[in-house]
Design a protein around this motif. Structure first.
Motif, PDB file in Angstrom:
ATOM      1  N   ASP A   1      -4.571 -24.646  -6.565  1.00 49.93           N
ATOM      2  CA  ASP A   1      -3.129 -24.898  -6.473  1.00 49.93           C
ATOM      3  C   ASP A   1      -2.998 -26.382  -6.142  1.00 49.93           C
ATOM      4  O   ASP A   1      -3.277 -26.813  -5.017  1.00 49.93           O
ATOM      5  CB  ASP A   1      -2.530 -24.025  -5.377  1.00 49.93           C
ATOM      6  CG  ASP A   1      -1.016 -24.150  -5.307  1.00 49.93           C
ATOM      7  OD1 ASP A   1      -0.436 -24.869  -6.144  1.00 49.93           O
ATOM      8  OD2 ASP A   1      -0.413 -23.541  -4.413  1.00 49.93           O
ATOM      9  N   LEU A   2      -2.594 -27.176  -7.124  1.00 46.23           N
ATOM     10  CA  LEU A   2      -2.702 -28.627  -7.022  1.00 46.23           C
ATOM     11  C   LEU A   2      -1.349 -29.319  -7.159  1.00 46.23           C
ATOM     12  O   LEU A   2      -0.418 -28.791  -7.772  1.00 46.23           O
ATOM     13  CB  LEU A   2      -3.635 -29.155  -8.125  1.00 46.23           C
ATOM     14  CG  LEU A   2      -5.045 -28.562  -8.169  1.00 46.23           C
ATOM     15  CD1 LEU A   2      -5.751 -29.018  -9.432  1.00 46.23           C
ATOM     16  CD2 LEU A   2      -5.839 -28.957  -6.929  1.00 46.23           C
ATOM     17  N   LEU A   3      -1.262 -30.523  -6.603  1.00 47.89           N
ATOM     18  CA  LEU A   3      -0.133 -31.415  -6.827  1.00 47.89           C
ATOM     19  C   LEU A   3      -0.601 -32.596  -7.650  1.00 47.89           C
ATOM     20  O   LEU A   3      -1.693 -33.137  -7.418  1.00 47.89           O
ATOM     21  CB  LEU A   3       0.426 -31.935  -5.498  1.00 47.89           C
ATOM     22  CG  LEU A   3       1.042 -30.931  -4.527  1.00 47.89           C
ATOM     23  CD1 LEU A   3       1.673 -31.681  -3.358  1.00 47.89           C
ATOM     24  CD2 LEU A   3       2.074 -30.059  -5.209  1.00 47.89           C
ATOM     25  N   VAL A   4       0.209 -33.001  -8.596  1.00 47.85           N
ATOM     26  CA  VAL A   4      -0.065 -34.189  -9.399  1.00 47.85           C
ATOM     27  C   VAL A   4       1.083 -35.161  -9.190  1.00 47.85           C
ATOM     28  O   VAL A   4       2.262 -34.770  -9.197  1.00 47.85           O
ATOM     29  CB  VAL A   4      -0.217 -33.826 -10.887  1.00 47.85           C
ATOM     30  CG1 VAL A   4      -0.402 -35.083 -11.734  1.00 47.85           C
ATOM     31  CG2 VAL A   4      -1.388 -32.883 -11.091  1.00 47.85           C
TER      32      VAL A   4
ATOM     33  N   PRO B   1      -5.102 -31.166  -3.449  1.00 48.79           N
ATOM     34  CA  PRO B   1      -4.768 -29.773  -3.184  1.00 48.79           C
ATOM     35  C   PRO B   1      -3.423 -29.654  -2.471  1.00 48.79           C
ATOM     36  O   PRO B   1      -3.027 -30.548  -1.709  1.00 48.79           O
ATOM     37  CB  PRO B   1      -5.900 -29.296  -2.269  1.00 48.79           C
ATOM     38  CG  PRO B   1      -6.998 -30.286  -2.454  1.00 48.79           C
ATOM     39  CD  PRO B   1      -6.335 -31.589  -2.779  1.00 48.79           C
ATOM     40  N   THR B   2      -2.724 -28.554  -2.721  1.00 53.61           N
ATOM     41  CA  THR B   2      -1.449 -28.327  -2.042  1.00 53.61           C
ATOM     42  C   THR B   2      -1.645 -28.184  -0.539  1.00 53.61           C
ATOM     43  O   THR B   2      -0.779 -28.559   0.250  1.00 53.61           O
ATOM     44  CB  THR B   2      -0.769 -27.069  -2.607  1.00 53.61           C
ATOM     45  OG1 THR B   2      -0.617 -27.227  -4.015  1.00 53.61           O
ATOM     46  CG2 THR B   2       0.604 -26.855  -1.992  1.00 53.61           C
ATOM     47  N   THR B   3      -2.780 -27.633  -0.136  1.00 54.63           N
ATOM     48  CA  THR B   3      -3.116 -27.542   1.280  1.00 54.63           C
ATOM     49  C   THR B   3      -4.434 -28.268   1.505  1.00 54.63           C
ATOM     50  O   THR B   3      -5.270 -28.365   0.605  1.00 54.63           O
ATOM     51  CB  THR B   3      -3.260 -26.087   1.741  1.00 54.63           C
ATOM     52  OG1 THR B   3      -4.303 -25.458   0.995  1.00 54.63           O
ATOM     53  CG2 THR B   3      -1.965 -25.324   1.538  1.00 54.63           C
ATOM     54  N   GLY B   4      -4.599 -28.795   2.722  1.00 57.70           N
ATOM     55  CA  GLY B   4      -5.840 -29.502   3.039  1.00 57.70           C
ATOM     56  C   GLY B   4      -5.532 -30.726   3.877  1.00 57.70           C
ATOM     57  O   GLY B   4      -4.372 -31.083   4.102  1.00 57.70           O
ATOM     58  N   ALA B   5      -6.587 -31.366   4.342  1.00 59.70           N
ATOM     59  CA  ALA B   5      -6.437 -32.525   5.215  1.00 59.70           C
ATOM     60  C   ALA B   5      -7.587 -33.480   4.988  1.00 59.70           C
ATOM     61  O   ALA B   5      -8.620 -33.132   4.413  1.00 59.70           O
ATOM     62  CB  ALA B   5      -6.407 -32.078   6.687  1.00 59.70           C
ATOM     63  N   GLY B   6      -7.368 -34.722   5.435  1.00 59.25           N
ATOM     64  CA  GLY B   6      -8.443 -35.696   5.413  1.00 59.25           C
ATOM     65  C   GLY B   6      -8.818 -36.220   4.035  1.00 59.25           C
ATOM     66  O   GLY B   6      -9.900 -36.764   3.845  1.00 59.25           O
ATOM     67  N   GLY B   7      -7.962 -36.061   3.044  1.00 57.71           N
ATOM     68  CA  GLY B   7      -8.272 -36.564   1.712  1.00 57.71           C
ATOM     69  C   GLY B   7      -9.202 -35.675   0.915  1.00 57.71           C
ATOM     70  O   GLY B   7      -9.605 -36.041  -0.202  1.00 57.71           O
ATOM     71  N   ALA B   8      -9.547 -34.491   1.440  1.00 58.31           N
ATOM     72  CA  ALA B   8     -10.436 -33.585   0.713  1.00 58.31           C
ATOM     73  C   ALA B   8      -9.780 -33.152  -0.592  1.00 58.31           C
ATOM     74  O   ALA B   8      -8.624 -32.742  -0.616  1.00 58.31           O
ATOM     75  CB  ALA B   8     -10.761 -32.361   1.561  1.00 58.31           C
ATOM     76  N   GLY B   9     -10.519 -33.258  -1.689  1.00 58.25           N
ATOM     77  CA  GLY B   9     -10.023 -32.834  -2.987  1.00 58.25           C
ATOM     78  C   GLY B   9      -9.206 -33.870  -3.730  1.00 58.25           C
ATOM     79  O   GLY B   9      -8.796 -33.629  -4.868  1.00 58.25           O
TER      80      GLY B   9
END
Length: 359
Positions: A212-215, A159-167
């Motif tokens: 909203d993702l990053l690849v 995910p574009t936002t988030g923490a701890g490896g979630a997603g």
């Protein structure tokens, strides 16, 4: 006798029990407050005063709650985790009641709250990142994966936002078969993700897009996680890297990792504690993440004689620890991590919200 520093951790991760343990070893008395929406968080048991906090306040209302908590408990140092940006924007209001926020300025927090914005800031500072694509549609996803695979890499997404490896997921072309049921598997088929993007509902009322993702290429080599303590103006004082390769851990003062961190911290004025993570791409370190908060593994630096939690609190109290100019001796220090049993508070009736540590 010197009055104790009153330090508050709001809804933080469980590993910060080790941060609290390091504050217990400080030469000055420290009283620790912790709040959490989960009554079983071990941080509540580790604190001197553990209190349940509201579970569903929006950011602006939470700032009001935090200001009230600091005023009622005469908090001198507040280390915010939940709603860090909204709290940092209200820094003058906290200072007016005698509370120092132990976090970087709001501008730095806002920059790295989005990984896409963060990667742009890293590139603007002249530092390398992995190639990355921001994707919101199935066509964008498939194009990014094709480019990554054409370069000989496996693709992953986060995910574009988030923490701890979630997603976080590794993208695969392999079908889901019986062999994948026998082990942990964080892979997901490219076609499944494309279908999810095609069926996406779009942004919610808050404007946040859950898809909203990053690849980018999946980099599975050794990781180096660099912890930095900086003064209130974002001048680095102590910078040390932690190496991770499987279970084996160690430390590094290799300039390939430390100098980029110093540049990023200075450029963003990232006061107090921050963390930058690296992996290797084509034999060179690239920045994969920047955290405007202390890393969960910060306490591991005690093995090379450092207590950065206490030094950060000293800075927040206006006591400037001068850099020694001598790097810590990390040569030959290797270790592994083993999880341990941590206490939680006894079960209480729902009406009881204040949990005080038994001394």
């Amino acid at each position: 006798m010197t009055a104790p520093a009153r330090v508050w951790f709001n809804r933080t991760y469980a590993e910060n029990i080790f941060f609290i343990e390091q504050l217990r070893t400080a030469p000055r008395p420290v009283t620790v407050h912790a709040t959490h929406a989960d009554p079983d968080s071990p941080v509540l048991a580790a604190a001197d005063h553990g209190t349940l906090e509201p579970a569903d306040l929006p950011a602006d209302a939470y700032v009001g709650y935090a200001l009230d908590y600091c005023a009622r408990h005469s908090i001198t140092v507040f280390l915010p985790q939940l709603h860090q940006l909204a709290i940092a924007l209200a820094r003058p209001e906290f200072e007016a009641i005698g509370t120092t926020l132990l976090c970087p300025p709001a501008t730095a927090i806002a920059t790295y709250a989005s990984k896409a914005d963060g990667y742009r800031a890293i590139a603007a500072a002249g530092l390398p990142t992995p190639p990355w694509w921001r994707v919101r549609t199935a066509d964008e996803l498939l194009d990014a994966v094709d480019r990554i695979e054409a370069a000989g890499h496996t693709a992953c997404l986060k995910p574009t936002t988030g923490a701890g490896g979630a997603g976080f997921r590794v993208l695969t072309r392999e079908p889901y078969g019986p062999q994948r049921l026998s082990d942990w598997d964080h892979r997901v088929q490219v076609e499944q993700v494309a279908a999810a993007l095609s069926a996406r509902p779009g942004p919610g009322e808050d404007g946040i897009d859950p898809l909203d993702l990053l690849v980018m290429p999946y980099l599975d080599g050794p990781e180096v996680s660099v912890d930095c303590l900086a003064d209130r103006d974002g001048r680095p004082l102590t910078v040390v890297g932690r190496t991770k390769e499987g279970r084996r851990r160690g430390f590094t003062t290799d300039a390939r990792y430390l100098e980029p961190v110093r540049r990023l911290v200075r450029a963003g004025g990232m006061a107090y504690l921050s963390n930058v993570q690296f992996r290797e791409l084509a034999g060179r370190p690239v920045v994969i993440d920047v955290n405007t908060r202390p890393a969960a593994g910060l306490h591991q630096l005690r093995l090379c004689g450092l207590n950065l939690p206490w030094e950060a609190v000293r800075l927040a109290l206006g006591e400037r620890p001068e850099p020694t100019g001598v790097e810590p001796d990390v040569h030959g220090v290797e270790y592994t991590l083993v999880s341990g049993i941590q206490p939680v508070r006894p079960r209480r009736a729902p009406s009881v919200v204040s949990l005080v540590r038994q001394r």
